[in-house]
Design a protein around this motif. Structure first.
Motif, PDB file in Angstrom:
ATOM      1  N   GLY A 207       0.816  -1.208   0.000  1.00  0.00           N
ATOM      2  CA  GLY A 207       0.000   0.000   0.000  1.00  0.00           C
ATOM      3  C   GLY A 207       0.847   1.255   0.000  1.00  0.00           C
ATOM      4  O   GLY A 207       0.524   2.248  -0.682  1.00  0.00           O
ATOM      5  N   LEU A 208       1.963   1.250   0.714  1.00  0.00           N
ATOM      6  CA  LEU A 208       2.860   2.418   0.748  1.00  0.00           C
ATOM      7  C   LEU A 208       3.538   2.625  -0.601  1.00  0.00           C
ATOM      8  O   LEU A 208       3.774   3.772  -1.022  1.00  0.00           O
ATOM      9  CB  LEU A 208       3.915   2.234   1.852  1.00  0.00           C
ATOM     10  CG  LEU A 208       3.365   2.220   3.293  1.00  0.00           C
ATOM     11  CD1 LEU A 208       4.462   1.851   4.286  1.00  0.00           C
ATOM     12  CD2 LEU A 208       2.777   3.579   3.657  1.00  0.00           C
ATOM     13  N   LEU A 209       3.855   1.518  -1.284  1.00  0.00           N
ATOM     14  CA  LEU A 209       4.442   1.646  -2.629  1.00  0.00           C
ATOM     15  C   LEU A 209       3.474   2.334  -3.583  1.00  0.00           C
ATOM     16  O   LEU A 209       3.864   3.151  -4.428  1.00  0.00           O
ATOM     17  CB  LEU A 209       4.843   0.268  -3.167  1.00  0.00           C
ATOM     18  CG  LEU A 209       6.168  -0.305  -2.645  1.00  0.00           C
ATOM     19  CD1 LEU A 209       6.310  -1.771  -3.026  1.00  0.00           C
ATOM     20  CD2 LEU A 209       7.337   0.501  -3.206  1.00  0.00           C
ATOM     21  N   ASP A 210       2.187   2.000  -3.448  1.00  0.00           N
ATOM     22  CA  ASP A 210       1.173   2.638  -4.292  1.00  0.00           C
ATOM     23  C   ASP A 210       1.136   4.140  -4.049  1.00  0.00           C
ATOM     24  O   ASP A 210       1.043   4.939  -4.999  1.00  0.00           O
ATOM     25  CB  ASP A 210      -0.206   2.024  -4.017  1.00  0.00           C
ATOM     26  CG  ASP A 210      -0.276   0.579  -4.472  1.00  0.00           C
ATOM     27  OD1 ASP A 210       0.561   0.183  -5.313  1.00  0.00           O
ATOM     28  OD2 ASP A 210      -1.153  -0.154  -3.981  1.00  0.00           O
ATOM     29  N   ILE A 211       1.204   4.563  -2.760  1.00  0.00           N
ATOM     30  CA  ILE A 211       1.210   6.000  -2.446  1.00  0.00           C
ATOM     31  C   ILE A 211       2.414   6.669  -3.080  1.00  0.00           C
ATOM     32  O   ILE A 211       2.307   7.730  -3.711  1.00  0.00           O
ATOM     33  CB  ILE A 211       1.256   6.235  -0.928  1.00  0.00           C
ATOM     34  CG1 ILE A 211       0.003   5.718  -0.234  1.00  0.00           C
ATOM     35  CG2 ILE A 211       1.410   7.718  -0.611  1.00  0.00           C
ATOM     36  CD1 ILE A 211       0.020   5.907   1.258  1.00  0.00           C
ATOM     37  N   PHE A 212       3.578   6.060  -2.902  1.00  0.00           N
ATOM     38  CA  PHE A 212       4.819   6.658  -3.381  1.00  0.00           C
ATOM     39  C   PHE A 212       4.791   6.841  -4.903  1.00  0.00           C
ATOM     40  O   PHE A 212       5.132   7.904  -5.434  1.00  0.00           O
ATOM     41  CB  PHE A 212       5.992   5.765  -2.953  1.00  0.00           C
ATOM     42  CG  PHE A 212       7.343   6.324  -3.300  1.00  0.00           C
ATOM     43  CD1 PHE A 212       7.701   7.611  -2.930  1.00  0.00           C
ATOM     44  CD2 PHE A 212       8.262   5.566  -4.005  1.00  0.00           C
ATOM     45  CE1 PHE A 212       8.945   8.120  -3.242  1.00  0.00           C
ATOM     46  CE2 PHE A 212       9.512   6.068  -4.322  1.00  0.00           C
ATOM     47  CZ  PHE A 212       9.857   7.352  -3.942  1.00  0.00           C
ATOM     48  N   LYS A 213       4.346   5.828  -5.595  1.00  0.00           N
ATOM     49  CA  LYS A 213       4.327   5.893  -7.071  1.00  0.00           C
ATOM     50  C   LYS A 213       3.326   6.937  -7.551  1.00  0.00           C
ATOM     51  O   LYS A 213       3.582   7.652  -8.534  1.00  0.00           O
ATOM     52  CB  LYS A 213       3.997   4.523  -7.648  1.00  0.00           C
ATOM     53  CG  LYS A 213       5.121   3.512  -7.458  1.00  0.00           C
ATOM     54  CD  LYS A 213       4.708   2.122  -7.936  1.00  0.00           C
ATOM     55  CE  LYS A 213       5.820   1.100  -7.697  1.00  0.00           C
ATOM     56  NZ  LYS A 213       5.423  -0.247  -8.091  1.00  0.00           N
ATOM     57  N   SER A 214       2.183   7.021  -6.892  1.00  0.00           N
ATOM     58  CA  SER A 214       1.198   8.020  -7.310  1.00  0.00           C
ATOM     59  C   SER A 214       1.700   9.432  -6.998  1.00  0.00           C
ATOM     60  O   SER A 214       1.388  10.387  -7.718  1.00  0.00           O
ATOM     61  CB  SER A 214      -0.139   7.767  -6.606  1.00  0.00           C
ATOM     62  OG  SER A 214      -0.008   7.949  -5.205  1.00  0.00           O
ATOM     63  N   LYS A 215       2.499   9.552  -5.932  1.00  0.00           N
ATOM     64  CA  LYS A 215       2.979  10.872  -5.528  1.00  0.00           C
ATOM     65  C   LYS A 215       4.042  11.394  -6.491  1.00  0.00           C
ATOM     66  O   LYS A 215       4.031  12.572  -6.868  1.00  0.00           O
ATOM     67  CB  LYS A 215       3.555  10.797  -4.097  1.00  0.00           C
ATOM     68  CG  LYS A 215       3.794  12.156  -3.454  1.00  0.00           C
ATOM     69  CD  LYS A 215       2.483  12.854  -3.175  1.00  0.00           C
ATOM     70  CE  LYS A 215       2.693  14.242  -2.597  1.00  0.00           C
ATOM     71  NZ  LYS A 215       1.447  14.985  -2.499  1.00  0.00           N
TER      72      LYS A 215
END
Length: 980
Positions: A207-215
């Protein structure tokens, strides 16, 4: 007309756009501060070494600016390090990105154990923070946040500063920061998210990887790989299976001279509770790549046992109760009390009516009244002891603050000579536990102005300390002190020397109370010698020894041996026999009267040497080896002289004040000289009595040889002869020596007025002791208690051998010697010393706690024992310690076992032996519990390098830090944009 007049009535306002607004002034102040601190340009430092964030030195400097009437503090935090050479600074390239952006990809300092939060979240070595100056102030509205951010952005652009600049927003406890960093062609935005509860979709790595990539919004496909660093923290709170080794003292115990489980004269030591409250294990995976591991809401590869790096820190219990610290603190509290001993114990003990009126107050008057009872029953000591019995009778056993058994035990400890009929040697120690007198520990009393560790004063301080803590508190202290003063009175009246005091005059290096006791001992010695001389004279009925015999004995035994013998018996003992307790001279021995008649009246005349030669010599100690009298050639005899009066420091101060008040006039100077020459006059009289026919030159040759100058001269016959004369200072007309010599009469020491009136001085000391309040007593004895506490700490530290504690103890000794050497030290400074001692005690207790838990004493292999001891000492000194070998090392296996046992104890599962006896693996799996609890904190650092904002922009590093706990979720994102 009205319409025409309206324009004329309007007032035209002119706005001066050259006047700076509050916002512009604020930006200008920020720029001014950045310029003053020389934060312009991009000074590149060396690459960051591993662990430098923790081991390096951080410094900060602050300034204050205001936006209208709202005050802000500006603080520059930076790591102190050597910068690169100056040539490199001058050749700054335009395309070099700022230092903070270059450090972003450095993995040497991930998760520093001790650093500013922004250092941990963003990996910065230098940054500036603008925060509200007042702790209660906060920037809450979004518009104000944006205004501050825009101010920061303008200031950075105008100055060319490449150091990250942050603004603290929201309440300070939330630690919310937003910031910016600008460089040539690049810009970094520091953003942050802080939530009370972790969203379910972000509780794991995927889930944190998803945030980072979207950011980062990378325009490239496929996305570059993301580098990951992970740290899970596990907390161990259950230490029940490893008991705390400190045993609480048994207050009711009183066996074999022990009270409270402790011998009198020994201080307690240790913490009453475990000084280590928690153990935090951090398991780390420092270099992972996306796709290698799986961590989602269903499954996780992150097993702490398999983590390549383990580090441990311990959480200390806040202000653990320490026995030694409590002892000293409680004793120090007495210093602030104002009650007298009578007020604490009750004055009614001395206020009985009728025949039993207070005996102490009427003791001296009863001695002078005619009475039918024998005189020995009316002595002062009997009066005191009668009053003592009445005090106990009136107070009652149940009301007495101290139990009789406790009191007797203490008094026997303080006065061990009371057990045997023969008194002990006052100079010897009665306990072998004290350090030898040559050691550095023994001589600490010189630095602290306390008392030797084998002295009565030192023991009294420890006993009062223990009584105050365990038996009766302030009342017990007052009771023991009252008994102590009565014991001093009894010893003075009965000629019993006080044990535990070095012989000789008061030692001015010790505390005043110790000096007073030494002074009392001197008085007892003088009185004892005088009384024994009277008995010897009465029993033997002898007259004065013929002085010639003393001279012959002196030739046989030698001056040194005879001097010591004569001090105990013979001439000196005889010389005391006619001394009285009063200051007037009178002689009660018949032999003395006969001697006066035999001498005639010449003794009262100031005749010359010829007249004095007819006197009988008296008070000779021994014959001088070489010298003869100048006028008649008779041998020169050294006289028996009076010892100079011993003095305590308060008497010396009093005497110096009296001498100073005499002024500088001729009369005052003359009187001052007379007062200071009392001892000289006494010695001159003794010399005249021992050497009839002597002159001042004879006295000076013996008393002050430097003032008699001899020169070789050739006489009329041509022979070389020695001719002597007085020195220049002795020839000054009417000088003190000449005047004293003319005044001196030939009177032996035994018939002179005493230089030291032991009766008066003893009564002064006893009165001084009697009027001491418990607070005064505590002030006097506190240096002894601190001295004893430091010795105890040193003794306990030597068992553990902790290098850091050794340094702290040296600092405490240095600090204490400076504070205690001055009279009446400040309470704050004394409290600071006691606090330092308590901290060291807690530190040693922590070391023992950790050694017990890690079983350093149980290790059979020497190598393993050394590793564990080194590990334990590092835990005490460092904020976080790396576990060698992670879960597979010596310490790692013990830590793993601690967690396993804690988990089983929490789940109430059977131990390993019972699990092995169970049948199938399924049964064991059902009954088994995971080795570790859920992690208390999970931290992730995600890094990658992507072009932003366009696909053709320069590839720049990006970073996101996240921490997840039960009640906290934080994301700290560092997004870097390049030129479009």
């Amino acid at each position: 007309m009205a319409a025409d007049s309206e324009p004329e009535s309007e007032v035209f306002e002119i706005t001066d756009f050259t006047t700076a607004s509050e916002w512009e002034r604020f930006i200008s102040k920020v720029e001014e501060v950045l310029n003053d601190w020389k934060l312009i340009g991009n000074p590149l430092g060396k690459p960051l070494e591993k662990g430098i964030f923790t081991s390096g030195t951080w410094e900060e400097k602050s300034d204050e600016i205001s936006f209208a009437d709202f005050k802000f503090s500006v603080t520059h935090h930076y790591l102190v390090q050597e910068s690169t050479d100056k040539e490199g600074k001058d050749e700054l390239l335009e395309d070099v990105i700022p230092q903070s952006m270059q450090d972003l990809l450095c993995m040497n300092n991930d998760f520093p154990p001790r650093a500013h939060c922004l250092v941990r979240w963003y990996g910065l070595r230098e940054f500036v923070v603008i925060a509200p100056a007042a702790h209660s102030d906060a920037v809450l509205s979004e518009s104000k946040c944006n205004l501050l951010l825009s101010s920061v952005s303008i200031a950075l652009g105008n100055t060319g500063c490449q150091v990250p600049l942050f603004v603290q927003i929201h309440h300070k406890w939330r630690r919310m920061y937003v910031g910016e960093c600008q460089g040539p062609g690049v810009r970094t935005d520091f953003e942050m998210v802080h939530l009370r509860k972790v969203p379910n979709q972000y509780t794991h790595l995927s889930g944190l990887l998803d945030i980072f990539k979207s950011k980062i919004g990378c325009p490239l496909t496929p996305l570059p790989p993301v580098s990951i660093a992970i740290r899970f923290t596990y907390v161990l709170q259950d230490w029940q299976q490893y008991f705390w080794p400190q045993q609480p003292p048994d207050i009711d115990a009183l066996v074999g001279g022990e009270v409270g489980g402790l011998e009198f004269g020994k201080l307690p030591f240790g913490a009453c509770e475990d000084p280590i409250s928690e153990l935090h294990l951090a398991t780390m995976w420092p270099h992972l790549t996306e796709g290698i591991i799986v961590d989602n809401d269903v499954y996780s590869d992150l097993d702490p046992i398999q983590a390549p790096h383990w580090s441990v820190r311990v959480r200390k219990a806040e202000n653990p109760q320490c026995l030694l610290g409590d002892f000293v603190t409680e004793f120090f509290k007495i210093c602030r009390r104002k009650e007298s001993t009578d007020e604490i114990l009750g004055r009614s003990a001395f206020e009985e009516e009728g025949k039993e009126t207070a005996d102490i107050t009427h003791a001296l008057s009863k001695l002078t009244e005619p009475a039918s009872v024998p005189i020995h029953k009316l002595s002062v000591s009997n009066m005191v002891h009668t009053a003592k019995k009445k005090i106990r009778k009136h107070r009652g056993v149940e009301e007495s603050p101290l139990n009789n058994d406790v009191l007797n035990t203490i008094l026997l400890f303080l006065f061990p000579d009371a057990v045997s009929e023969k008194p002990l040697d006052v100079t010897t120690s009665t306990d072998n536990n004290y350090p030898p007198s040559e050691s550095e520990d023994y001589n600490l009393y010189n630095q602290f102005k306390s008392a030797p560790s084998d002295s009565l004063t030192y023991k009294l301080a420890l006993c009062l300390c223990m009584i105050n803590f365990y038996h009766g508190g302030l009342k017990g202290v007052a009771h023991l002190w009252q008994e102590f003063v009565l014991e001093m009175r009894f010893r003075w009246e009965n000629n019993f020397l006080i044990p535990g005091l070095a012989s000789g005059p008061p030692d001015l290096r010790c505390c005043l109370l110790h000096q007073k006791l030494q002074m009392l001992n001197c008085c007892i010695e003088r009185k004892k010698a005088r009384d024994e001389g009277k008995k010897t004279s009465a029993s033997n009925n002898v007259t004065n020894i013929y002085p010639g015999d003393a001279g012959k004995a002196g030739d046989q035994l030698g001056p040194d041996n005879l001097k010591e013998i004569d001090k105990d018996k013979g001439e000196v003992a005889k010389s005391w026999d006619s001394w009285s307790d009063s200051e007037e001279e009178y002689f009660e021995c018949l032999s003395d009267t006969e001697e006066l008649k035999g001498n005639g009246q010449e003794s009262g005349k100031k005749g010359g040497p010829k007249e004095m030669a007819n006197l009988r010599p008296e008070g000779r100690l021994y014959q001088h080896g070489k010298l003869t009298l100048l006028h008649n050639g008779e041998p020169l005899y050294i006289p028996v002289t009076q010892e100079p009066a011993p003095m305590t420091e308060d008497l010396l101060e009093e005497q110096s004040e009296v001498l100073a008040k005499l002024g500088t006039s001729a009369e005052g100077a003359h009187l001052r000289a007379r007062m200071q020459s009392a001892c000289l006059l006494s010695d001159m009289e003794s010399f005249k009595a021992a050497n009839p026919g002597c002159s001042l030159e004879d006295f000076v040759r013996w008393y002050s040889p430097r003032d008699y100058i001899e020169e070789e001269m050739i006489d009329e016959k041509g022979n070389v002869v020695l001719k002597g004369e007085l020195s220049a200072r002795m020839k000054i007309p009417s000088n003190m020596w000449v005047e004293a010599w003319e005044t001196a009469k030939p009177v032996p020491a035994r018939r002179q007025r005493r230089l030291f009136d032991d009766t008066r001085e003893a009564e002064k000391v006893l009165h001084y002791l009697a009027i001491q309040k418990p607070a005064d007593l505590a002030r006097h004895l506190l240096p002894c208690v601190i001295h004893a506490a430091i010795l105890k700490v040193k003794e306990e530290e030597s068992l553990e051998n902790i290098s850091s504690v050794k340094k702290i103890i040296k600092q405490i000794i240095s600090h204490s010697s400076k504070v205690l050497h001055f009279p009446n030290p400040e309470d704050k400074k004394l409290e600071e010393i006691i606090h330092q001692i308590t901290n060291v005690e807690a530190l040693i207790a922590r070391a023992r706690s950790l050694k017990a838990k890690f079983g350093t004493e149980k290790c059979e292999q020497e190598e393993e024992k050394e590793d564990l001891e080194r590990f334990v000492s590092c835990l005490l000194e460092q904020p976080e310690v790396l576990v060698t070998g992670a879960g597979r090392g010596h310490a790692g296996r013990i830590i793993h076992k601690l967690f396993v046992n804690a988990q089983r104890a929490a789940a109430m599962t059977p131990p390993e032996e019972e699990l092995k006896r169970m049948g199938s693996p399924e049964e064991r799996r059902q009954n088994s519990v995971s080795d570790f609890p859920p992690p208390a904190g999970r931290e992730f650092i995600l890094r990658t390098t992507v072009p932003r904002p366009a696909p053709y922009s320069k590839a720049l590093p990006q970073r996101m830090y996240s921490v997840l706990t039960k009640e906290d979720f934080r994301l700290a994102v560092k997004i870097i944009d390049g030129d479009v």
